[in-house]
Design a protein around this motif. Structure first.
Motif, mmCIF file in Angstrom:
data_model
loop_
_atom_site.group_PDB
_atom_site.id
_atom_site.type_symbol
_atom_site.label_atom_id
_atom_site.label_comp_id
_atom_site.label_asym_id
_atom_site.label_seq_id
_atom_site.Cartn_x
_atom_site.Cartn_y
_atom_site.Cartn_z
ATOM 1 N N PRO A 68 11.591 7.121 127.587
ATOM 2 C CA PRO A 68 11.221 8.281 126.788
ATOM 3 C C PRO A 68 10.952 7.908 125.327
ATOM 4 O O PRO A 68 11.228 6.796 124.901
ATOM 5 N N THR A 69 10.412 8.892 124.587
ATOM 6 C CA THR A 69 10.333 8.740 123.136
ATOM 7 C C THR A 69 11.670 9.231 122.560
ATOM 8 O O THR A 69 12.414 9.956 123.214
ATOM 9 N N LYS A 70 11.932 8.814 121.334
ATOM 10 C CA LYS A 70 13.253 9.118 120.765
ATOM 11 C C LYS A 70 13.151 9.276 119.266
ATOM 12 O O LYS A 70 12.404 8.552 118.611
ATOM 13 N N GLY A 71 13.905 10.214 118.722
ATOM 14 C CA GLY A 71 13.935 10.391 117.274
ATOM 15 C C GLY A 71 14.676 11.652 116.903
ATOM 16 O O GLY A 71 14.792 12.581 117.704
ATOM 17 N N GLY A 72 15.176 11.675 115.686
ATOM 18 C CA GLY A 72 16.020 12.772 115.229
ATOM 19 C C GLY A 72 15.278 14.072 114.995
ATOM 20 O O GLY A 72 14.046 14.148 115.067
ATOM 21 N N ILE A 73 16.081 15.092 114.716
ATOM 22 C CA ILE A 73 15.546 16.404 114.325
ATOM 23 C C ILE A 73 16.163 16.741 112.975
ATOM 24 O O ILE A 73 17.384 16.677 112.826
ATOM 25 N N ARG A 74 15.317 17.051 111.996
ATOM 26 C CA ARG A 74 15.879 17.411 110.696
ATOM 27 C C ARG A 74 15.645 18.878 110.366
ATOM 28 O O ARG A 74 14.628 19.445 110.760
ATOM 29 N N TYR A 75 16.636 19.441 109.689
ATOM 30 C CA TYR A 75 16.518 20.801 109.187
ATOM 31 C C TYR A 75 16.428 20.675 107.669
ATOM 32 O O TYR A 75 17.407 20.316 107.005
ATOM 33 N N SER A 76 15.258 20.935 107.134
ATOM 34 C CA SER A 76 15.089 20.809 105.691
ATOM 35 C C SER A 76 13.885 21.648 105.295
ATOM 36 O O SER A 76 12.895 21.740 106.031
ATOM 37 N N ILE A 77 13.966 22.226 104.106
ATOM 38 C CA ILE A 77 12.872 23.058 103.630
ATOM 39 C C ILE A 77 11.645 22.198 103.320
ATOM 40 O O ILE A 77 10.513 22.671 103.281
ATOM 41 N N GLY A 78 11.864 20.886 103.156
ATOM 42 C CA GLY A 78 10.755 19.977 102.846
ATOM 43 C C GLY A 78 10.000 19.488 104.080
ATOM 44 O O GLY A 78 9.015 18.757 103.962
ATOM 45 N N VAL A 79 10.436 19.900 105.278
ATOM 46 C CA VAL A 79 9.788 19.415 106.502
ATOM 47 C C VAL A 79 8.330 19.883 106.554
ATOM 48 O O VAL A 79 8.018 21.020 106.218
ATOM 49 N N ASN A 80 7.427 18.994 106.940
ATOM 50 C CA ASN A 80 6.035 19.370 107.192
ATOM 51 C C ASN A 80 5.468 18.423 108.242
ATOM 52 O O ASN A 80 6.141 17.465 108.645
ATOM 53 N N GLN A 81 4.251 18.687 108.664
ATOM 54 C CA GLN A 81 3.684 17.909 109.772
ATOM 55 C C GLN A 81 3.525 16.429 109.413
ATOM 56 O O GLN A 81 3.803 15.549 110.222
ATOM 57 N N ASP A 82 3.074 16.181 108.193
ATOM 58 C CA ASP A 82 2.895 14.785 107.798
ATOM 59 C C ASP A 82 4.227 14.039 107.842
ATOM 60 O O ASP A 82 4.307 12.905 108.308
ATOM 61 N N GLU A 83 5.280 14.722 107.376
ATOM 62 C CA GLU A 83 6.592 14.065 107.337
ATOM 63 C C GLU A 83 7.079 13.707 108.747
ATOM 64 O O GLU A 83 7.524 12.577 108.991
ATOM 65 N N VAL A 84 6.978 14.647 109.685
ATOM 66 C CA VAL A 84 7.479 14.319 111.037
ATOM 67 C C VAL A 84 6.621 13.230 111.678
ATOM 68 O O VAL A 84 7.137 12.365 112.396
ATOM 69 N N MET A 85 5.311 13.236 111.384
ATOM 70 C CA MET A 85 4.450 12.182 111.948
ATOM 71 C C MET A 85 4.841 10.818 111.373
ATOM 72 O O MET A 85 4.958 9.827 112.107
ATOM 73 N N ALA A 86 5.062 10.765 110.069
ATOM 74 C CA ALA A 86 5.449 9.499 109.433
ATOM 75 C C ALA A 86 6.781 9.016 109.988
ATOM 76 O O ALA A 86 6.950 7.837 110.334
ATOM 77 N N LEU A 87 7.717 9.949 110.102
ATOM 78 C CA LEU A 87 9.044 9.566 110.580
ATOM 79 C C LEU A 87 9.000 9.143 112.051
ATOM 80 O O LEU A 87 9.743 8.256 112.473
ATOM 81 N N SER A 88 8.107 9.766 112.831
ATOM 82 C CA SER A 88 8.003 9.372 114.247
ATOM 83 C C SER A 88 7.429 7.950 114.363
ATOM 84 O O SER A 88 7.835 7.174 115.226
ATOM 85 N N ALA A 89 6.491 7.620 113.456
ATOM 86 C CA ALA A 89 5.944 6.253 113.461
ATOM 87 C C ALA A 89 7.044 5.254 113.098
ATOM 88 O O ALA A 89 7.199 4.215 113.753
ATOM 89 N N LEU A 90 7.834 5.609 112.071
ATOM 90 C CA LEU A 90 8.935 4.712 111.691
ATOM 91 C C LEU A 90 9.885 4.497 112.878
ATOM 92 O O LEU A 90 10.424 3.413 113.060
ATOM 93 N N MET A 91 10.078 5.558 113.678
ATOM 94 C CA MET A 91 10.957 5.432 114.853
ATOM 95 C C MET A 91 10.398 4.438 115.867
ATOM 96 O O MET A 91 11.143 3.663 116.466
ATOM 97 N N THR A 92 9.070 4.478 116.066
ATOM 98 C CA THR A 92 8.465 3.521 117.000
ATOM 99 C C THR A 92 8.757 2.091 116.543
ATOM 100 O O THR A 92 9.200 1.244 117.339
ATOM 101 N N TYR A 93 8.513 1.832 115.252
ATOM 102 C CA TYR A 93 8.706 0.465 114.741
ATOM 103 C C TYR A 93 10.187 0.089 114.760
ATOM 104 O O TYR A 93 10.560 -1.033 115.111
ATOM 105 N N LYS A 94 11.017 1.076 114.403
ATOM 106 C CA LYS A 94 12.469 0.827 114.375
ATOM 107 C C LYS A 94 12.984 0.407 115.745
ATOM 108 O O LYS A 94 13.713 -0.569 115.891
ATOM 109 N N CYS A 95 12.591 1.171 116.778
ATOM 110 C CA CYS A 95 13.068 0.863 118.132
ATOM 111 C C CYS A 95 12.611 -0.531 118.549
ATOM 112 O O CYS A 95 13.372 -1.298 119.161
ATOM 113 N N ALA A 96 11.363 -0.883 118.194
ATOM 114 C CA ALA A 96 10.863 -2.210 118.567
ATOM 115 C C ALA A 96 11.627 -3.295 117.805
ATOM 116 O O ALA A 96 12.003 -4.321 118.388
ATOM 117 N N ILE A 97 11.889 -3.065 116.522
ATOM 118 C CA ILE A 97 12.585 -4.075 115.703
ATOM 119 C C ILE A 97 13.940 -4.425 116.309
ATOM 120 O O ILE A 97 14.336 -5.582 116.352
#
Ligand code: NAD
Length: 471
Positions: A68-97
């Protein structure tokens, strides 16, 4: 230089810098880099006073090269689509690292949790889970959320409960989310995992005498002065483990101000103070700094940003005095800020590696949920008996008698907590060595961040190569 590029573009720039140092197929690199899917949802919330409010939320699945894919869920007023996309990419690299077999994902709900009651947060979380389930964006073999900024075990247990209610009889349903309370299939050691991993990563980086000499520092964490931004889950546990290992935490910065004592803060006492008062401010024997961001520029050996992204920018990076920047938060340094730190000869331990402890232990939790047995449950007593037999055999040879304390220590069968800690330590140490080797052996590799991205890219490329799609 103003910070004008988006978080996603920033992550992409890091990726591009690393990709340029590989000779992989350009199209394949693009496939790896782009976000596979984003689900944006809007749903109504009935508030406790009867009024209705619109809630905006997202889930991004960046890469399905592993599922499966994996990654956290954040509750923050600053959340937006770009942020979740960036963080999801970081998760891909993180899991591989760290060699955890997941693709990357991330979710977010655009709320300030302080404005909602527990009952409202529960309704929001359950509805969000329901929306994810409707679109096949959650499941033990599909996408497995976890805690992130502003969420914890309570939200994860509501997610598990909602998913299980919708999938009655699914034997592996508990594996649909990690970071759950122990009684609901959680794993011992998950809550502190990211902070513990941050500690292992810093300790490993500080263990190389050559690397420390280049920074004008002694090897080891003992006596290192540390400033930490963010005293939440990640920051407070990192502070605790660093303090226990002999580092001197000289300042902690929170949203409502920072506290500073160059002789070191008493971290257990600070945790107790925060629990009692709800804030780090007012802590005795510390100077208060009203502008919390100023704390990042204090004199210290190690700076640990553990709050939010974009905290070290081109504006404040030239004034940062720490020799080591240990990125416990996701994306705390902007691309421009990062270049300034490099030019100043700082050692940046990158986020995609350093805060991977959470996903590593989440991986252990997921395995536990799929196997339906606690780690150590089968072998603990067997191991203890075998070790005791060995000690008795040594004693019967007459050369050595063990005290009761020694026997207890040596003949101790591993518990779930022991196995989680040693598994995490092994992965953090091993992954750092992999990244450092790439940095030292790859001509033109400018820093550990690029080395970490190269490590991730090479591993993901191998997955695609095995599929035989790309030449
Ligand atoms: P958290 O909500 O538990 O803690 C965040 C802390 O930062 C809070 O105490 C908050 O008051 C503080 N904060 C908010 N704004 C601040 C500001 N302007 N200055 C200083 N402090 C501020 O969140 P967390 O889980 O500790 O996450 C922190 C970071 O670590 C995030 O970037 C998150 O993505 C990353 N991370 C978390 C995990 C995890 O397992 N929790 C895993 C990997 C990465």
């Amino acid at each position: 230089m103003a910070q004008s590029i988006s978080f996603s573009e920033q992550v992409n720039r890091y990726f591009d810098t690393a990709a340029a140092l590989t000779d992989h197929n350009d199209l394949l690199l693009e496939v790896i880099q782009r976000c596979n899917g984003v689900y944006k949802m809007i749903f109504p919330l009935k508030r406790d006073d009867g009024s209705i409010e619109i809630i905006e939320a997202w889930r991004a699945e960046h890469s399905h090269h592993k599922q499966p894919t994996k990654g956290g869920i954040r509750y923050s007023i600053g959340v937006n689509q770009d942020e979740v996309m960036a963080l999801s990419a970081l998760m891909t690299y993180k899991c591989a690292i760290v060699d955890v077999p997941f693709g990357g994902a991330k979710g977010g709900i655009k709320i300030n949790r302080a404005n909602y009651s527990q009952a409202e947060l529960e309704r929001i979380t359950r509805r969000y889970t329901f929306e994810l389930a409707k679109k096949n964006f959650i499941g033990p073999g599909i996408d497995v959320p976890a805690p992130d900024y502003g969420t914890g075990a309570a939200e994860m247990s509501w997610i598990a409960d909602t998913f299980m209610a919708m999938n009655s009889g699914m034997v592996d349903a508990l594996g649909c989310v990690t970071g759950k309370p122990i009684a609901q299939g959680g794993i011992r050691g998950r809550t502190e995992a990211t902070g513990r991993g941050v500690f292992y990563g810093i300790r490993e980086a500080c263990s190389y005498a050559d690397d420390m000499a280049k920074l004008g520092l002694e090897p080891g964490v003992v006596g290192k002065t540390v400033v930490i931004q963010g005293f939440g889950n990640v920051g407070s546990y990192a502070a605790r483990f660093l303090h226990e290992a002999g580092a001197k935490i000289v300042a902690i910065a929170e949203w409502d101000g920072a506290i500073h004592n160059e002789d070191g803060l008493d971290i257990p006492a600070l945790i107790a103070h925060r629990e009692a008062t709800g804030s780090i401010t007012g802590f005795p024997n510390a100077t208060f700094i009203a502008n919390s961001l100023d704390a990042l520029e204090l004199e210290c050996d190690v700076l640990v940003p553990a709050a939010l992204e974009n905290q070290i920018t081109a504006e404040n990076a030239p004034r940062i005095k720490a020799r080591i920047i240990a990125e416990a938060a996701n994306g705390p340094t902007t691309f421009d800020g990062s270049q300034i730190l490099d030019a100043a000869g700082k050692l940046v331990i990158p986020d995609a590696y350093l805060n991977a402890g959470g996903v590593v232990v989440s991986y252990f939790e997921w395995l536990k949920n799929l196997s339906h047995v606690r780690f150590g449950r089968l072998e603990k007593r067997f191991e203890e008996r075998a070790y005791r037999g060995l000690l008795q055999a040594i004693e019967s040879g007459g050369s050595r008698r063990f005290t009761e304390q020694e026997a207890d220590l040596l003949a101790h069968g591993a518990t779930e907590e022991d196995l989680v800690e040693s598994g995490l330590e092994d992965i953090m140490v091993d992954s750092y060595q992999q990244i450092r080797n790439i940095y030292l052996t790859n001509d033109g590799c400018p820093n550990l961040r690029t080395a970490a991205f190269i490590s991730a890219i090479n591993k993901i490329v191998r997955c695609y190569e095995e599929l035989g799609i790309f030449p």
